[in-house]
Design an enzyme around this catalytic site. Structure first.
Site, PDB file in Angstrom:
ATOM      1  N   GLU A 134       0.819  -1.211   0.000  1.00 52.71           N
ATOM      2  CA  GLU A 134       0.000   0.000   0.000  1.00 52.71           C
ATOM      3  C   GLU A 134       0.857   1.267   0.000  1.00 52.71           C
ATOM      4  O   GLU A 134       0.502   2.256  -0.647  1.00 52.71           O
ATOM      5  CB  GLU A 134      -0.947   0.005   1.199  1.00 52.71           C
ATOM      6  CG  GLU A 134      -2.046  -1.052   1.129  1.00 52.71           C
ATOM      7  CD  GLU A 134      -2.950  -0.883  -0.084  1.00 52.71           C
ATOM      8  OE1 GLU A 134      -3.029   0.234  -0.629  1.00 52.71           O
ATOM      9  OE2 GLU A 134      -3.565  -1.880  -0.500  1.00 52.71           O
TER      10      GLU A 134
ATOM     11  N   CYS B  62     -14.220   0.675 -14.202  1.00 54.67           N
ATOM     12  CA  CYS B  62     -14.806   2.010 -14.018  1.00 54.67           C
ATOM     13  C   CYS B  62     -13.704   3.060 -14.179  1.00 54.67           C
ATOM     14  O   CYS B  62     -13.378   3.815 -13.262  1.00 54.67           O
ATOM     15  CB  CYS B  62     -15.457   2.098 -12.634  1.00 54.67           C
ATOM     16  SG  CYS B  62     -16.545   3.517 -12.413  1.00 54.67           S
TER      17      CYS B  62
ATOM     18  N   CYS C 195     -26.049   1.444 -10.606  1.00 55.18           N
ATOM     19  CA  CYS C 195     -25.294   2.693 -10.761  1.00 55.18           C
ATOM     20  C   CYS C 195     -26.194   3.796 -11.295  1.00 55.18           C
ATOM     21  O   CYS C 195     -26.744   3.700 -12.397  1.00 55.18           O
ATOM     22  CB  CYS C 195     -24.125   2.450 -11.707  1.00 55.18           C
ATOM     23  SG  CYS C 195     -23.159   3.927 -12.059  1.00 55.18           S
TER      24      CYS C 195
END
Length: 490
Positions: free
Chosen positions: A78, A234, A250
């Protein structure tokens, strides 16, 4: 207090609360409408993830039986993935884990080793904070990493809300949501949030929604799934809505479909709503779902130009060329990294004979090295590099200095807060903790000077190549010998 329904079409039952002093718009229409919708979202997204997730090394290690290995593997990935694409991180992560597979091994490394391995990944303070976190876990926490997001953020350097939530959910199955750029994009489209996502109040709403949507049974997989969806389906500019597992839920997709088919839509922006598209930036039909998210334009990058002096000498032992590098300060941009001497350039002229950058480079060379005669100062090339907030151009100059009987007698006028200097050959430079920008500079230098490339600028600015002879200037400064002696005593 009384409640009024907004008239006409709205973002699905918008409620306006009227008080004596103000009118406040409730934002419930920017949430999924029912528990059934939330359950469907979780199932569809995780099923899609199970079938389509990318094979990434840190995902395997996040399933390790040792909780410290799980937490460490997620922490490293991360931190590396902040502002950096997965494709770039993969090779760095593999080398890192091979060299330092756990907190203990990393805590025993040196910061110089960390910076060397991190070289080229950018945002170098991340590597330092990761190193500091490992030492804190080993020496202050008895080798045991916190397992809750709140404690991770509070106790580990370099761990913010997102990283803490990622570690807590992925490594330790804590049911917390997370928010990064991919998640912002997915949620703003899913819930038709058109407000400026650079505002803290809007990001706070997205965090609230992320925590409500996360699957309590598989929080880590859900969080990875929504990030994976944002990264692969997306997308910012060309989303593949036909492949999206949650397109039926959505609102941006529903609004775009209604527009493209000419059907009336039940989704419109409500004046005064803090989360709808602003009135002056209304829905653009041809943009479809890419109307979301909205964010303020970035401020223009600062334009900067520096002279870089590639100071070259012949090594007495090997008869090969060595080059001078100095170490940047502990704090600030590119902290602790090694670089060729670099100076801000405020003068520019097409004529290098008068009041020019070459003259300035020669003057800096005289002040930089004392005890050495400067045999040549020569323009080589311009090199452009894009930092996150700086458009940087380096004017590269070759500075050849006379041989010295004793290399340890070299004297360097170091700028304030700089930590030391070294002479390195080309192989050593390739292995040192040197930034990507300086590697580009050295590559341009070797291509031009060694004849493997044309002697032209790498920018559109064309410069004439000139040389000047120079004398010596005497100054009392630290020598190589004294620098390395002092370094060994620390």
């Amino acid at each position: 207090m009384k409640r009024l329904r907004s008239k006409g079409k709205s973002c699905v039952q918008t409620e306006i609360v009227e008080t004596k002093n103000s009118v406040v718009v409730d934002n419930h229409h920017h949430e999924l409408k029912s528990k059934d919708e939330i359950r469907s979202l979780r199932k569809n997204l995780i099923d899609w993830y199970d079938s389509n997730k990318r094979n990434l090394q840190w995902r395997d290690l996040a399933k390790h039986r040792d909780p410290n290995i799980r937490g460490y593997s997620v922490l490293v990935s991360e931190i590396m993935l902040q502002q950096t694409q997965v494709a770039t991180v993969k090779s760095y992560y593999s080398r890192w884990i091979e060299k330092w597979p756990d907190f203990t091994s990393l805590s025993q490394a040196t910061l110089e080793e960390v910076n060397t391995l991190w070289s080229g990944l950018g945002y170098y303070s991340r590597g330092r904070r990761l190193y500091e976190a490992a030492r804190k876990v080993v020496f202050e926490m008895d080798g045991k990493m916190p397992q809750k997001a709140e404690q991770l953020q509070k106790r580990l350097p370099g761990v913010g809300p997102y990283t803490a939530a990622a570690i807590g959910s992925i490594a330790f199955n804590e049911p917390v949501g997370l928010v990064d750029g991919n998640v912002i994009r997915v949620i703003t489209r899913l819930c038709s949030i058109g407000a400026d996502t650079s505002k803290k109040s809007v990001v706070d709403v997205i965090w609230k929604l992320a925590n409500e949507l996360v699957d309590p049974e598989r929080p880590g997989d859900f969080n990875q799934a929504i990030m994976e969806l944002g990264a692969t389906v997306c997308a910012p500019k060309s989303p593949a809505c036909q492949s999206c597992p949650v397109s039926s839920l959505c609102r941006a997709n529903r609004r775009a479909t209604h527009y493209s088919t000419g059907c009336p839509t039940d989704i419109e922006d409500v004046p005064g709503c803090s989360l709808c598209l602003p009135i002056d930036q209304s829905w653009v039909g041809t943009d479809g779902v890419t109307n979301y998210p909205r964010k303020a334009k970035k401020s223009a990058a600062k334009i900067a130009r520096n002279m870089v002096l590639i100071v070259e000498r012949t090594a007495k032992e090997s008869a090969s060329n060595e080059y001078l590098l100095w170490q940047r300060p502990v704090n600030g941009l590119l902290a602790n990294l090694w670089e060729f001497p670099s100076f801000p350039s405020h003068r520019w002229s097409d004529d290098l004979n008068e009041s020019s950058e070459l003259t300035n480079a020669l003057d800096q060379s005289k002040s930089l090295l004392t005890g050495r005669a400067i045999e040549r100062c020569q323009y080589v090339a311009d090199v452009y590099h894009q930092f996150s907030h700086i458009d940087q151009t380096y004017g590269v100059y070759r500075v050849v200095v006379s041989p010295c009987e004793d290399a340890d007698d070299d004297v360097l006028a170091l700028p304030d807060h700089y930590q030391g200097f070294r002479w390195l050959n080309a192989r050593q430079i390739a292995e040192a903790a040197v930034s990507t920008a300086m590697k580009k500079v050295f590559r341009a230098f070797t291509q031009n000077v060694n004849g493997s490339g044309s002697r032209s600028s790498s920018s559109s600015l064309k410069r004439k190549t000139k040389s000047k002879e120079a004398g010596t200037v005497s100054k009392k400064q630290m020598t190589l010998q004294s620098f390395f002696k002092s370094d060994q005593t620390q």
